[in-house]
Design a protein around this motif. Structure first.
Motif, PDB file in Angstrom:
ATOM      1  N   ASN A  18       0.841  -1.187   0.000  1.00 38.01           N
ATOM      2  CA  ASN A  18       0.000   0.000   0.000  1.00 38.01           C
ATOM      3  C   ASN A  18       0.882   1.244   0.000  1.00 38.01           C
ATOM      4  N   LEU A  19       0.291   2.337  -0.461  1.00 37.09           N
ATOM      5  CA  LEU A  19       1.006   3.611  -0.505  1.00 37.09           C
ATOM      6  C   LEU A  19       0.151   4.669   0.169  1.00 37.09           C
ATOM      7  N   HIS A  20       0.700   5.269   1.209  1.00 35.67           N
ATOM      8  CA  HIS A  20      -0.007   6.336   1.904  1.00 35.67           C
ATOM      9  C   HIS A  20       0.692   7.654   1.594  1.00 35.67           C
ATOM     10  N   ILE A  21      -0.121   8.657   1.292  1.00 38.13           N
ATOM     11  CA  ILE A  21       0.443   9.961   0.951  1.00 38.13           C
ATOM     12  C   ILE A  21      -0.159  10.999   1.889  1.00 38.13           C
ATOM     13  N   ASN A  22       0.695  11.679   2.622  1.00 36.11           N
ATOM     14  CA  ASN A  22       0.260  12.741   3.531  1.00 36.11           C
ATOM     15  C   ASN A  22       0.347  14.102   2.852  1.00 36.11           C
ATOM     16  N   SER A  23      -0.500  15.008   3.302  1.00 36.75           N
ATOM     17  CA  SER A  23      -0.423  16.414   2.878  1.00 36.75           C
ATOM     18  C   SER A  23      -0.232  16.543   1.371  1.00 36.75           C
ATOM     19  N   LEU A  24      -1.188  16.047   0.645  1.00 36.42           N
ATOM     20  CA  LEU A  24      -1.081  16.006  -0.811  1.00 36.42           C
ATOM     21  C   LEU A  24      -0.838  17.391  -1.400  1.00 36.42           C
ATOM     22  N   GLU A  25       0.012  17.416  -2.445  1.00 37.18           N
ATOM     23  CA  GLU A  25       0.355  18.647  -3.150  1.00 37.18           C
ATOM     24  C   GLU A  25      -0.068  18.518  -4.614  1.00 37.18           C
ATOM     25  N   LEU A  26      -0.179  19.687  -5.269  1.00 34.77           N
ATOM     26  CA  LEU A  26      -0.588  19.679  -6.677  1.00 34.77           C
ATOM     27  C   LEU A  26       0.324  18.801  -7.522  1.00 34.77           C
ATOM     28  N   GLY A  27       1.629  18.833  -7.225  1.00 35.68           N
ATOM     29  CA  GLY A  27       2.610  18.070  -7.996  1.00 35.68           C
ATOM     30  C   GLY A  27       2.520  16.574  -7.816  1.00 35.68           C
ATOM     31  N   ASP A  28       1.694  16.141  -6.876  1.00 39.34           N
ATOM     32  CA  ASP A  28       1.508  14.703  -6.695  1.00 39.34           C
ATOM     33  C   ASP A  28       0.542  14.119  -7.721  1.00 39.34           C
ATOM     34  N   SER A  29      -0.134  14.996  -8.447  1.00 40.66           N
ATOM     35  CA  SER A  29      -1.067  14.520  -9.482  1.00 40.66           C
ATOM     36  C   SER A  29      -0.294  13.706 -10.521  1.00 40.66           C
ATOM     37  N   ALA A  30      -0.719  12.485 -10.724  1.00 37.59           N
ATOM     38  CA  ALA A  30      -0.008  11.551 -11.613  1.00 37.59           C
ATOM     39  C   ALA A  30      -0.796  10.251 -11.635  1.00 37.59           C
ATOM     40  N   VAL A  31      -0.264   9.303 -12.403  1.00 36.80           N
ATOM     41  CA  VAL A  31      -0.789   7.945 -12.337  1.00 36.80           C
ATOM     42  C   VAL A  31       0.215   7.097 -11.557  1.00 36.80           C
ATOM     43  N   TYR A  32      -0.272   6.388 -10.563  1.00 38.68           N
ATOM     44  CA  TYR A  32       0.587   5.550  -9.730  1.00 38.68           C
ATOM     45  C   TYR A  32       0.329   4.091 -10.083  1.00 38.68           C
ATOM     46  N   PHE A  33       1.413   3.412 -10.438  1.00 38.29           N
ATOM     47  CA  PHE A  33       1.314   2.009 -10.822  1.00 38.29           C
ATOM     48  C   PHE A  33       1.986   1.129  -9.780  1.00 38.29           C
ATOM     49  N   CYS A  34       1.301   0.076  -9.438  1.00 39.66           N
ATOM     50  CA  CYS A  34       1.879  -0.990  -8.645  1.00 39.66           C
ATOM     51  C   CYS A  34       2.361  -2.074  -9.611  1.00 39.66           C
ATOM     52  N   ALA A  35       3.418  -2.764  -9.266  1.00 39.35           N
ATOM     53  CA  ALA A  35       3.925  -3.860 -10.100  1.00 39.35           C
ATOM     54  C   ALA A  35       4.485  -4.939  -9.195  1.00 39.35           C
ATOM     55  N   SER A  36       4.648  -6.128  -9.763  1.00 36.93           N
ATOM     56  CA  SER A  36       5.245  -7.217  -8.986  1.00 36.93           C
ATOM     57  C   SER A  36       6.154  -8.041  -9.882  1.00 36.93           C
ATOM     58  N   SER A  37       7.066  -8.760  -9.253  1.00 33.98           N
ATOM     59  CA  SER A  37       7.944  -9.670  -9.977  1.00 33.98           C
ATOM     60  C   SER A  37       8.445 -10.735  -9.013  1.00 33.98           C
ATOM     61  N   GLN A  38       9.067 -11.742  -9.584  1.00 38.18           N
ATOM     62  CA  GLN A  38       9.678 -12.789  -8.775  1.00 38.18           C
ATOM     63  C   GLN A  38      11.173 -12.511  -8.761  1.00 38.18           C
ATOM     64  N   VAL A  39      11.759 -12.345  -7.599  1.00 38.08           N
ATOM     65  CA  VAL A  39      13.148 -11.908  -7.534  1.00 38.08           C
ATOM     66  C   VAL A  39      14.097 -12.932  -8.127  1.00 38.08           C
ATOM     67  N   SER A  40      13.679 -14.188  -8.124  1.00 38.65           N
ATOM     68  CA  SER A  40      14.550 -15.202  -8.704  1.00 38.65           C
ATOM     69  C   SER A  40      14.568 -15.119 -10.220  1.00 38.65           C
ATOM     70  N   ALA A  41      13.552 -14.455 -10.799  1.00 38.62           N
ATOM     71  CA  ALA A  41      13.547 -14.228 -12.244  1.00 38.62           C
ATOM     72  C   ALA A  41      14.393 -12.994 -12.532  1.00 38.62           C
ATOM     73  N   VAL A  42      14.604 -12.727 -13.791  1.00 41.06           N
ATOM     74  CA  VAL A  42      15.392 -11.553 -14.152  1.00 41.06           C
ATOM     75  C   VAL A  42      14.601 -10.295 -13.814  1.00 41.06           C
ATOM     76  N   ALA A  43      15.223  -9.403 -13.079  1.00 42.77           N
ATOM     77  CA  ALA A  43      14.542  -8.146 -12.762  1.00 42.77           C
ATOM     78  C   ALA A  43      14.247  -7.429 -14.065  1.00 42.77           C
ATOM     79  N   GLY A  44      13.021  -7.069 -14.240  1.00 50.84           N
ATOM     80  CA  GLY A  44      12.608  -6.461 -15.499  1.00 50.84           C
ATOM     81  C   GLY A  44      11.364  -7.101 -16.026  1.00 50.84           C
ATOM     82  N   SER A  45      11.103  -8.324 -15.627  1.00 53.03           N
ATOM     83  CA  SER A  45       9.870  -8.984 -16.048  1.00 53.03           C
ATOM     84  C   SER A  45       8.794  -8.652 -15.019  1.00 53.03           C
TER      85      SER A  45
END
Lengths: 114, 113
Positions: free
Chosen positions: A75-102
């Motif tokens: 999870n991602l918690h954001i305090n005291s939001l600012e105008l510059g925080d406007s964006a798209v936030y993506f979560c991602a996952s991978s298996q560390v034993s695989a090559v980082a990048g997949s």
């Protein structure tokens, strides 16, 4: 059976508010990430957790605090939001034993700070 | 330090025409290379990757990319594009045992009828 899911999909809020974004993955991966994509589509990694341990912590304001209760959730918690925080936030996952990048990405949370 | 340069920020093309999206990287060690695609209002999806072996890699939807070590490039190509290929394409590199991907700035492919 979504692999990486995020809630909410859209978030519109006022400056100064505190908000949270949740992410869950059902792929059995052991590493999860938060990325920020700005209006010019530039992708910036913010955090990465491996088995609930913080392994990447980029230069991000300390108003942003990730929390990983278990390896399937980040999870991602954001305090005291600012105008510059406007964006798209993506979560991602991978298996560390695989090559980082997949990476498997979630659908994104579109945050608009007014 | 590693870096990734996508040489074109926007590529307009007509349907059924060939396309090449260019990607160059810099690294002093061996690399793993990736192309991701982001369709409008969606997350990123892995399109194809080069880890080792054959320098030509293919995706299931007709894209291919060739790893060229001497030119430090990993250009993405498709011989005939469809309207549905309209998307943002990102090149990324992972050098050595790094857990962090280095991303290009993206190339916006617009396929017109």
């Amino acid at each position: 059976d979504t692999a990486v899911s995020q809630t909410p999909k859209y978030l519109v809020t006022q400056m100064g508010n505190d908000k949270s974004i949740k992410c869950e993955q059902n792929l059995g991966h052991d590493t999860m990430y938060w990325y920020k994509q700005d209006s010019k589509k530039f992708l910036k990694i913010m955090f990465s957790y491996n088995n609930k341990e913080l392994i990447i912590n980029e230069t991000v304001p300390n108003r942003f605090s990730p929390k990983s209760p278990d390896k399937a959730h980040l999870n991602l918690h954001i305090n005291s939001l600012e105008l510059g925080d406007s964006a798209v936030y993506f979560c991602a996952s991978s298996q560390v034993s695989a090559v980082a990048g997949s990476l498997d990405f979630g659908p994104g949370t579109r945050l608009l700070v007014l | 330090a590693q870096s990734v340069t996508q040489l074109d920020s926007q590529v307009p093309v007509f349907e059924e025409a060939p396309v090449e999206l260019r990607c160059n990287y810099s690294s002093s060690v061996s690399v793993y290379l990736f192309w991701y695609v982001q369709y409008p209002n969606q997350g990123l999806q892995l399109l194809l990757k080069y880890l080792s072996g054959s320098t030509l890699v293919e995706s299931i939807n007709g894209f291919e990319a060739e790893f060229n070590k001497s030119q430090t490039s990993f250009h993405l190509r498709k011989p005939s594009v469809h309207i549905s290929d309209t998307a943002e394409y990102f090149c990324a590199v992972n050098a050595g045992n790094n857990r962090k991907l280095i991303w290009g700035l993206g190339t916006s492919l617009a396929v017109n009828p």
